[in-house]
Motif scaffolding. Structure first.
Motif, PDB file in Angstrom:
ATOM      1  N   THR A 114       0.824  -1.220   0.000  1.00 56.77           N
ATOM      2  CA  THR A 114       0.000   0.000   0.000  1.00 56.77           C
ATOM      3  C   THR A 114       0.854   1.265   0.000  1.00 56.77           C
ATOM      4  O   THR A 114       0.376   2.325  -0.381  1.00 56.77           O
ATOM      5  CB  THR A 114      -0.996   0.017   1.177  1.00 56.77           C
ATOM      6  OG1 THR A 114      -0.261   0.097   2.412  1.00 56.77           O
ATOM      7  CG2 THR A 114      -1.890  -1.198   1.176  1.00 56.77           C
ATOM      8  N   GLY A 115       2.124   1.155   0.413  1.00 55.53           N
ATOM      9  CA  GLY A 115       3.010   2.315   0.334  1.00 55.53           C
ATOM     10  C   GLY A 115       3.143   2.811  -1.102  1.00 55.53           C
ATOM     11  O   GLY A 115       3.262   4.010  -1.352  1.00 55.53           O
ATOM     12  N   SER A 120       5.073  10.714   1.955  1.00 59.49           N
ATOM     13  CA  SER A 120       4.832  11.018   3.355  1.00 59.49           C
ATOM     14  C   SER A 120       3.891  12.221   3.489  1.00 59.49           C
ATOM     15  O   SER A 120       3.005  12.253   4.348  1.00 59.49           O
ATOM     16  CB  SER A 120       6.180  11.310   4.017  1.00 59.49           C
ATOM     17  OG  SER A 120       6.137  11.069   5.367  1.00 59.49           O
ATOM     18  N   ALA A 143       0.314  11.277   2.431  1.00 63.37           N
ATOM     19  CA  ALA A 143      -0.245  10.308   3.388  1.00 63.37           C
ATOM     20  C   ALA A 143      -0.840  10.993   4.618  1.00 63.37           C
ATOM     21  O   ALA A 143      -1.629  10.384   5.340  1.00 63.37           O
ATOM     22  CB  ALA A 143       0.825   9.312   3.816  1.00 63.37           C
ATOM     23  N   TYR A 147       0.530   5.430  -1.969  1.00 63.04           N
ATOM     24  CA  TYR A 147       0.852   6.795  -1.508  1.00 63.04           C
ATOM     25  C   TYR A 147       1.979   7.382  -2.344  1.00 63.04           C
ATOM     26  O   TYR A 147       1.981   8.574  -2.662  1.00 63.04           O
ATOM     27  CB  TYR A 147       1.200   6.766  -0.014  1.00 63.04           C
ATOM     28  CG  TYR A 147      -0.009   6.438   0.825  1.00 63.04           C
ATOM     29  CD1 TYR A 147      -0.878   7.442   1.239  1.00 63.04           C
ATOM     30  CD2 TYR A 147      -0.328   5.116   1.140  1.00 63.04           C
ATOM     31  CE1 TYR A 147      -2.018   7.131   1.962  1.00 63.04           C
ATOM     32  CE2 TYR A 147      -1.464   4.801   1.858  1.00 63.04           C
ATOM     33  CZ  TYR A 147      -2.304   5.807   2.272  1.00 63.04           C
ATOM     34  OH  TYR A 147      -3.445   5.510   2.961  1.00 63.04           O
ATOM     35  N   ARG A 148       2.931   6.543  -2.732  1.00 64.98           N
ATOM     36  CA  ARG A 148       4.031   7.010  -3.581  1.00 64.98           C
ATOM     37  C   ARG A 148       3.497   7.463  -4.945  1.00 64.98           C
ATOM     38  O   ARG A 148       3.907   8.494  -5.486  1.00 64.98           O
ATOM     39  CB  ARG A 148       5.058   5.887  -3.751  1.00 64.98           C
ATOM     40  CG  ARG A 148       5.809   5.612  -2.464  1.00 64.98           C
ATOM     41  CD  ARG A 148       6.667   4.366  -2.534  1.00 64.98           C
ATOM     42  NE  ARG A 148       7.365   4.210  -1.274  1.00 64.98           N
ATOM     43  CZ  ARG A 148       8.503   4.844  -0.964  1.00 64.98           C
ATOM     44  NH1 ARG A 148       9.096   5.613  -1.860  1.00 64.98           N
ATOM     45  NH2 ARG A 148       9.055   4.696   0.220  1.00 64.98           N
ATOM     46  N   ASP A 184       5.239   9.853  10.262  1.00 63.29           N
ATOM     47  CA  ASP A 184       4.173   8.850  10.112  1.00 63.29           C
ATOM     48  C   ASP A 184       3.469   8.559  11.446  1.00 63.29           C
ATOM     49  O   ASP A 184       2.280   8.273  11.482  1.00 63.29           O
ATOM     50  CB  ASP A 184       4.744   7.534   9.549  1.00 63.29           C
ATOM     51  CG  ASP A 184       5.225   7.679   8.098  1.00 63.29           C
ATOM     52  OD1 ASP A 184       4.795   8.631   7.423  1.00 63.29           O
ATOM     53  OD2 ASP A 184       6.025   6.845   7.656  1.00 63.29           O
ATOM     54  N   ARG A 240       1.283  12.080  12.729  1.00 66.05           N
ATOM     55  CA  ARG A 240       0.215  12.739  11.962  1.00 66.05           C
ATOM     56  C   ARG A 240      -1.141  12.419  12.594  1.00 66.05           C
ATOM     57  O   ARG A 240      -1.313  11.358  13.225  1.00 66.05           O
ATOM     58  CB  ARG A 240       0.264  12.317  10.492  1.00 66.05           C
ATOM     59  CG  ARG A 240      -0.098  10.884  10.311  1.00 66.05           C
ATOM     60  CD  ARG A 240      -0.113  10.445   8.839  1.00 66.05           C
ATOM     61  NE  ARG A 240      -0.439   9.047   8.823  1.00 66.05           N
ATOM     62  CZ  ARG A 240       0.184   8.130   8.105  1.00 66.05           C
ATOM     63  NH1 ARG A 240       1.156   8.488   7.302  1.00 66.05           N
ATOM     64  NH2 ARG A 240      -0.175   6.874   8.169  1.00 66.05           N
ATOM     65  N   ARG A 281       0.841   0.961   6.931  1.00 65.49           N
ATOM     66  CA  ARG A 281       0.966   1.559   8.255  1.00 65.49           C
ATOM     67  C   ARG A 281      -0.331   1.434   9.060  1.00 65.49           C
ATOM     68  O   ARG A 281      -0.311   1.495  10.281  1.00 65.49           O
ATOM     69  CB  ARG A 281       1.297   3.061   8.156  1.00 65.49           C
ATOM     70  CG  ARG A 281       2.538   3.402   7.360  1.00 65.49           C
ATOM     71  CD  ARG A 281       3.787   2.931   8.093  1.00 65.49           C
ATOM     72  NE  ARG A 281       5.003   3.437   7.451  1.00 65.49           N
ATOM     73  CZ  ARG A 281       5.489   3.018   6.288  1.00 65.49           C
ATOM     74  NH1 ARG A 281       4.875   2.065   5.624  1.00 65.49           N
ATOM     75  NH2 ARG A 281       6.608   3.534   5.796  1.00 65.49           N
ATOM     76  N   ASP A 282      -1.462   1.292   8.348  1.00 58.85           N
ATOM     77  CA  ASP A 282      -2.769   1.332   9.022  1.00 58.85           C
ATOM     78  C   ASP A 282      -3.675   0.209   8.551  1.00 58.85           C
ATOM     79  O   ASP A 282      -4.892   0.336   8.586  1.00 58.85           O
ATOM     80  CB  ASP A 282      -3.448   2.682   8.748  1.00 58.85           C
ATOM     81  CG  ASP A 282      -3.738   2.885   7.265  1.00 58.85           C
ATOM     82  OD1 ASP A 282      -3.123   2.180   6.424  1.00 58.85           O
ATOM     83  OD2 ASP A 282      -4.597   3.723   6.935  1.00 58.85           O
ATOM     84  N   ARG A 296      11.136  10.077   8.998  1.00 58.09           N
ATOM     85  CA  ARG A 296       9.872   9.583   8.423  1.00 58.09           C
ATOM     86  C   ARG A 296       9.054   8.867   9.487  1.00 58.09           C
ATOM     87  O   ARG A 296       7.829   8.987   9.523  1.00 58.09           O
ATOM     88  CB  ARG A 296      10.133   8.664   7.230  1.00 58.09           C
ATOM     89  CG  ARG A 296      10.361   9.465   5.954  1.00 58.09           C
ATOM     90  CD  ARG A 296      10.620   8.568   4.777  1.00 58.09           C
ATOM     91  NE  ARG A 296       9.502   7.696   4.498  1.00 58.09           N
ATOM     92  CZ  ARG A 296       9.609   6.469   3.973  1.00 58.09           C
ATOM     93  NH1 ARG A 296      10.777   5.957   3.724  1.00 58.09           N
ATOM     94  NH2 ARG A 296       8.548   5.753   3.721  1.00 58.09           N
ATOM     95  N   ARG A 299      -6.353   9.586   2.260  1.00 52.85           N
ATOM     96  CA  ARG A 299      -6.520   8.305   2.957  1.00 52.85           C
ATOM     97  C   ARG A 299      -7.917   7.743   2.700  1.00 52.85           C
ATOM     98  O   ARG A 299      -8.080   6.541   2.504  1.00 52.85           O
ATOM     99  CB  ARG A 299      -6.261   8.454   4.456  1.00 52.85           C
ATOM    100  CG  ARG A 299      -4.881   9.068   4.768  1.00 52.85           C
ATOM    101  CD  ARG A 299      -4.410   8.737   6.154  1.00 52.85           C
ATOM    102  NE  ARG A 299      -4.029   7.348   6.250  1.00 52.85           N
ATOM    103  CZ  ARG A 299      -2.812   6.859   5.951  1.00 52.85           C
ATOM    104  NH1 ARG A 299      -1.845   7.655   5.566  1.00 52.85           N
ATOM    105  NH2 ARG A 299      -2.569   5.579   6.039  1.00 52.85           N
TER     106      ARG A 299
HETATM  107  O1   DC Z   1       5.947   1.771   3.060  1.00 53.33           O
HETATM  108  P1   DC Z   1       6.457   2.956   2.245  1.00 53.33           P
HETATM  109  O2   DC Z   1       7.774   3.486   2.727  1.00 53.33           O
HETATM  110  O3   DC Z   1       6.492   2.674   0.784  1.00 53.33           O
HETATM  111  O4   DC Z   1       5.359   4.122   2.477  1.00 53.33           O
HETATM  112  C1   DC Z   1       5.454   5.364   1.813  1.00 53.33           C
HETATM  113  C2   DC Z   1       4.750   6.432   2.658  1.00 53.33           C
HETATM  114  O5   DC Z   1       3.341   6.189   2.683  1.00 53.33           O
HETATM  115  C3   DC Z   1       5.219   6.515   4.113  1.00 53.33           C
HETATM  116  O6   DC Z   1       5.464   7.875   4.462  1.00 53.33           O
HETATM  117  C4   DC Z   1       4.055   5.992   4.917  1.00 53.33           C
HETATM  118  C5   DC Z   1       2.868   6.150   4.018  1.00 53.33           C
HETATM  119  N1   DC Z   1       1.927   5.031   4.144  1.00 53.33           N
HETATM  120  C6   DC Z   1       0.808   5.215   4.904  1.00 53.33           C
HETATM  121  O7   DC Z   1       0.645   6.284   5.494  1.00 53.33           O
HETATM  122  N2   DC Z   1      -0.107   4.220   5.029  1.00 53.33           N
HETATM  123  C7   DC Z   1       0.085   3.049   4.411  1.00 53.33           C
HETATM  124  N3   DC Z   1      -0.842   2.085   4.538  1.00 53.33           N
HETATM  125  C8   DC Z   1       1.245   2.820   3.638  1.00 53.33           C
HETATM  126  C9   DC Z   1       2.172   3.846   3.536  1.00 53.33           C
END
Ligand code: DC
Length: 207
Positions: free
Chosen positions: A33-34, A84, A87, A37-38, A168, A171, A114-115, A164, A93
Motif C-alpha cells: 500500500t506504500g 509522506s 499520506a 501513496y508514492r 508517520d 500525523r 501503516r494502518d 519519516r 486516505r
Molecule cells: O511503506 P512505504 O515506505 O512505501 O510508504 C510510503 C509512505 O506512505 C510513508 O510515508 C508511509 C505512508 N503510508 C501510509 O501512510 N499508510 C500506508 N498504509 C502505507 C504507507
C-alpha cells in the motif's frame, strides 16, 4: 474467517519481503500500500502541485489506477517525501481506503502498510506489526541503495528513516501504530528466512 493478512510497521522493517513470501505461501494476492501513496505523490508532482496541498492530493488519489503503482520512479528521496506528505492528507486516505478494501475484499489478500490492521481491515484474520531498531532499518535501506548502485551515506539514511517514522507516527490521520490485537514481530536480529519462519509460527490458525 476472512483471508486478510495485515502487516504494518515502520519503513525498512522487512514488511514487504515478508508480505510477498506469505502471499506466495498462502496463494493470496499482495498489495504494497506504500506504493499507492508514492504514486499519489508522483501524480501531484507531475501536475505541478505541492504534495501537502489537500485539494491537489485528494484529486490525485481519486484518479489513481493500478498502473500508477508500476511506475519506475516511486523510490528515492523525492518520492519518499512526496508520499509522506500526501499520506497525511485525510482526503487521500479516504480515497485510498476504497481502493484497498476492494483489493482485499473479494478473496482475501496480504496487504502491508501503516494502518492496515487499525483502519483498512480492522477485522483482518491475521495482523502482524513488524518492526526493527532504527539502526538495523537504516543499515538495510543503506545496503538496498548500494545494491541499486545509488550513492548513500549510512548516517544520513538512518536519520531520514527516523524523520519519516516521526512524521508517520505523529500525523493526525491514521498514524503509524500497532493494532491492539496485532502480533509484534521484531526483526532486528533476524534475516528474511527467520522472519518468514517466525511469522508462519505466529499464524497457526491461518490457512
Ligand atoms: O511503506 P512505504 O515506505 O512505501 O510508504 C510510503 C509512505 O506512505 C510513508 O510515508 C508511509 C505512508 N503510508 C501510509 O501512510 N499508510 C500506508 N498504509 C502505507 C504507507
Amino acid at each position: 474467517m476472512n483471508r486478510i493478512i495485515a502487516i504494518d510497521g515502520p519503513a525498512a522493517a522487512g514488511k514487504g519481503t515478508l508480505a510477498r513470501r506469505l502471499a506466495a505461501h498462502f496463494a493470496l494476492p499482495y498489495l504494497d500500500t506504500g506504493l499507492l501513496y508514492r504514486a499519489v505523490g508522483r501524480r501531484v508532482l507531475d501536475a505541478g502541485h505541492n504534495p501537502s496541498d489537500p485539494v491537489a492530493a485528494e484529486a490525485a488519489a481519486r484518479a489513481i489506477t493500478p498502473d500508477d503503482t508500476q511506475r519506475s520512479d516511486l523510490r528515492g528521496p523525492v518520492a519518499d517525501e512526496a508520499a509522506s506528505a500526501v499520506a497525511a492528507v485525510p482526503g487521500v486516505r479516504a480515497a485510498l481506503l476504497d481502493f484497498q478494501r476492494r483489493f482485499g475484499g473479494a478473496n482475501g489478500a496480504v496487504l502491508d502498510g501503516r494502518d492496515i490492521g487499525t483502519v483498512v481491515f480492522p477485522d483482518a484474520a491475521a495482523k502482524l506489526f513488524v518492526t526493527a531498531s532504527p539502526e538495523a532499518r537504516g543499515l538495510r535501506r543503506y545496503r538496498e541503495l548500494l545494491g541499486r548502485n545509488t550513492a548513500a551515506d549510512l548516517a544520513t539514511v538512518t536519520a531520514e528513516i527516523r524523520a519519516r517514522d516521526a512524521i508517520d507516527a505523529s500525523r493526525a490521520a491514521a498514524p503509524l501504530k500497532s493494532a491492539e490485537d496485532a502480533i509484534l514481530l521484531d526483526t532486528t536480529e533476524l534475516d528474511a528466512d527467520q522472519v518468514f519462519a517466525r511469522a508462519l509460527a505466529l499464524l497457526p490458525g491461518f490457512a
